[in-house]
Design a protein around this motif. Structure first.
Motif, PDB file in Angstrom:
ATOM      1  N   VAL A  33      72.097  62.465 -31.927  1.00  0.00           N
ATOM      2  CA  VAL A  33      71.934  63.909 -32.115  1.00  0.00           C
ATOM      3  C   VAL A  33      70.480  64.327 -31.955  1.00  0.00           C
ATOM      4  N   ASP A  34      70.249  65.331 -31.120  1.00  0.00           N
ATOM      5  CA  ASP A  34      68.952  65.994 -31.016  1.00  0.00           C
ATOM      6  C   ASP A  34      69.108  67.411 -31.570  1.00  0.00           C
ATOM      7  N   VAL A  35      68.012  67.970 -32.078  1.00  0.00           N
ATOM      8  CA  VAL A  35      68.058  69.288 -32.714  1.00  0.00           C
ATOM      9  C   VAL A  35      66.971  70.184 -32.138  1.00  0.00           C
ATOM     10  N   VAL A  36      67.333  71.424 -31.812  1.00  0.00           N
ATOM     11  CA  VAL A  36      66.366  72.459 -31.437  1.00  0.00           C
ATOM     12  C   VAL A  36      66.704  73.717 -32.227  1.00  0.00           C
ATOM     13  N   HIS A  37      65.716  74.624 -32.321  1.00  0.00           N
ATOM     14  CA  HIS A  37      65.897  75.802 -33.172  1.00  0.00           C
ATOM     15  C   HIS A  37      65.823  77.133 -32.419  1.00  0.00           C
ATOM     16  N   ASP A  38      65.726  77.098 -31.093  1.00  0.00           N
ATOM     17  CA  ASP A  38      65.752  78.349 -30.334  1.00  0.00           C
ATOM     18  C   ASP A  38      66.338  78.089 -28.951  1.00  0.00           C
ATOM     19  N   GLY A  39      66.727  79.176 -28.288  1.00  0.00           N
ATOM     20  CA  GLY A  39      67.395  79.042 -27.007  1.00  0.00           C
ATOM     21  C   GLY A  39      66.515  78.499 -25.900  1.00  0.00           C
ATOM     22  N   GLY A  40      65.224  78.814 -25.954  1.00  0.00           N
ATOM     23  CA  GLY A  40      64.321  78.284 -24.940  1.00  0.00           C
ATOM     24  C   GLY A  40      64.243  76.769 -24.997  1.00  0.00           C
ATOM     25  N   ALA A  41      64.139  76.243 -26.216  1.00  0.00           N
ATOM     26  CA  ALA A  41      64.093  74.793 -26.388  1.00  0.00           C
ATOM     27  C   ALA A  41      65.405  74.151 -25.969  1.00  0.00           C
ATOM     28  N   ALA A  42      66.526  74.852 -26.223  1.00  0.00           N
ATOM     29  CA  ALA A  42      67.829  74.327 -25.821  1.00  0.00           C
ATOM     30  C   ALA A  42      67.909  74.189 -24.302  1.00  0.00           C
ATOM     31  N   LEU A  43      67.405  75.186 -23.574  1.00  0.00           N
ATOM     32  CA  LEU A  43      67.419  75.112 -22.113  1.00  0.00           C
ATOM     33  C   LEU A  43      66.521  73.982 -21.612  1.00  0.00           C
ATOM     34  N   GLU A  44      65.380  73.789 -22.272  1.00  0.00           N
ATOM     35  CA  GLU A  44      64.474  72.706 -21.874  1.00  0.00           C
ATOM     36  C   GLU A  44      65.122  71.349 -22.076  1.00  0.00           C
ATOM     37  N   ARG A  45      65.760  71.148 -23.253  1.00  0.00           N
ATOM     38  CA  ARG A  45      66.367  69.849 -23.548  1.00  0.00           C
ATOM     39  C   ARG A  45      67.533  69.558 -22.602  1.00  0.00           C
ATOM     40  N   THR A  46      68.359  70.563 -22.330  1.00  0.00           N
ATOM     41  CA  THR A  46      69.522  70.339 -21.472  1.00  0.00           C
ATOM     42  C   THR A  46      69.125  70.171 -20.005  1.00  0.00           C
ATOM     43  N   ALA A  47      67.922  70.601 -19.645  1.00  0.00           N
ATOM     44  CA  ALA A  47      67.431  70.353 -18.295  1.00  0.00           C
ATOM     45  C   ALA A  47      66.978  68.901 -18.139  1.00  0.00           C
ATOM     46  N   LEU A  48      66.590  68.274 -19.257  1.00  0.00           N
ATOM     47  CA  LEU A  48      66.123  66.889 -19.224  1.00  0.00           C
ATOM     48  C   LEU A  48      67.246  65.887 -19.373  1.00  0.00           C
ATOM     49  N   LEU A  49      68.250  66.228 -20.206  1.00  0.00           N
ATOM     50  CA  LEU A  49      69.347  65.310 -20.503  1.00  0.00           C
ATOM     51  C   LEU A  49      70.686  66.011 -20.329  1.00  0.00           C
ATOM     52  N   GLU A  50      71.675  65.273 -19.842  1.00  0.00           N
ATOM     53  CA  GLU A  50      73.028  65.820 -19.753  1.00  0.00           C
ATOM     54  C   GLU A  50      73.777  65.410 -21.016  1.00  0.00           C
ATOM     55  N   TYR A  51      73.889  66.338 -21.941  1.00  0.00           N
ATOM     56  CA  TYR A  51      74.567  66.067 -23.206  1.00  0.00           C
ATOM     57  C   TYR A  51      76.076  66.087 -23.014  1.00  0.00           C
ATOM     58  N   ASP A  52      76.771  65.346 -23.874  1.00  0.00           N
ATOM     59  CA  ASP A  52      78.225  65.414 -23.866  1.00  0.00           C
ATOM     60  C   ASP A  52      78.686  66.745 -24.455  1.00  0.00           C
ATOM     61  N   VAL A  53      78.059  67.131 -25.576  1.00  0.00           N
ATOM     62  CA  VAL A  53      78.425  68.378 -26.257  1.00  0.00           C
ATOM     63  C   VAL A  53      77.163  69.080 -26.737  1.00  0.00           C
ATOM     64  N   VAL A  54      77.119  70.389 -26.575  1.00  0.00           N
ATOM     65  CA  VAL A  54      76.062  71.225 -27.162  1.00  0.00           C
ATOM     66  C   VAL A  54      76.710  72.108 -28.220  1.00  0.00           C
ATOM     67  N   VAL A  55      76.250  71.956 -29.459  1.00  0.00           N
ATOM     68  CA  VAL A  55      76.684  72.827 -30.549  1.00  0.00           C
ATOM     69  C   VAL A  55      75.709  73.993 -30.573  1.00  0.00           C
ATOM     70  N   LEU A  56      76.159  75.154 -30.172  1.00  0.00           N
ATOM     71  CA  LEU A  56      75.277  76.269 -29.839  1.00  0.00           C
ATOM     72  C   LEU A  56      75.490  77.462 -30.755  1.00  0.00           C
TER      73      LEU A  56
END
Length: 224
Positions: free
Chosen positions: A27-50
């Motif tokens: 599990v990785d954790v971010v606290h805003d949408g910008g960080a979420a876009l950055e993380r998902t651009a680096l890694l292909e997650y199985d599930v994003v809890v958004l």
């Protein structure tokens, strides 16, 4: 399973992450949408809890971006509003599932596991290789009919190797899919976990080391 929790409420995000890690998820954790876009651009997650109401970049826009990439990542949207109209709106954005707050942790885990299965190639409900059996839903693993006392991380490693169907899995791939960003990429944690898992599986050895390839599950049977 690799999961990203995008939630601006820090205590809730930390609580969800702890609970999912106890279930053996990375599990990785971010606290805003910008960080979420950055993380998902680096890694292909199985599930994003958004969380739908994220700051910086709204959750709706994050969802649109993830869906537009046409990847295998599944989106579970969280919101403080549970009206039918809000659920319809969230699903119309392309979210795969929708859960209003407050929610029961057991239901959240069940929904994430269901989405995770949809993100992967179709697998049988129980993974079997030789005399090894692993039931991901019941969290039970056994060898030659004897239940194995595995830690959540050992269970996750065994599940990933069995799901690979005999394919060699590198230590780097295991780190990316089974561990999270808190793990030092230069650590020996994969080797240490593999040693503990091998000891618990017992003889004859069932996890093979592939030269320059990593690890794979063989077809060995425990002695009767």
């Amino acid at each position: 399973m690799r999961v990203l929790v995008a939630e601006d409420h820090a205590e809730l995000a930390a609580s969800v992450a702890r609970m999912l890690r106890r279930e053996g998820m990375a599990v990785d954790v971010v606290h805003d949408g910008g960080a979420a876009l950055e993380r998902t651009a680096l890694l292909e997650y199985d599930v994003v809890v958004l969380d739908r109401d994220l700051p910086v970049v709204h959750g709706d826009d994050v969802c649109r971006s993830l869906v537009g990439r046409a990847g295998r990542t599944r989106v579970l949207m969280l919101t403080a509003s549970g009206t039918v109209a809000d659920r319809v709106t969230g699903l119309s954005l392309g979210a795969d599932d929708y859960l209003p707050k407050p929610f029961a942790y057991a239901e959240l885990v069940a929904r994430i596991r269901a989405l995770g299965r949809r993100a992967q190639p179709a697998l049988p409900p129980v993974l079997v290789r030789g005399d090894l059996r692993l039931d991901p839903a019941q969290r039970i693993a056994s060898r030659a009919g004897m239940r194995l006392a595995l830690s959540p991380k050992e269970f996750a490693v065994l599940e990933y190797l069995l799901a690979a169907g005999g394919r060699a899995v590198s230590a780097e791939e295991l780190l990316e899919r089974v561990w999270d960003e808190m793990t030092d990429p230069f650590t020996t944690t994969v080797k240490a976990t593999m040693n503990r898992l091998r000891a618990k599986l017992g003889p004859p050895p069932v996890i093979e080391t592939v030269q320059q390839g990593g690890y794979r599950i063989g077809d060995a049977h425990a002695p009767s």
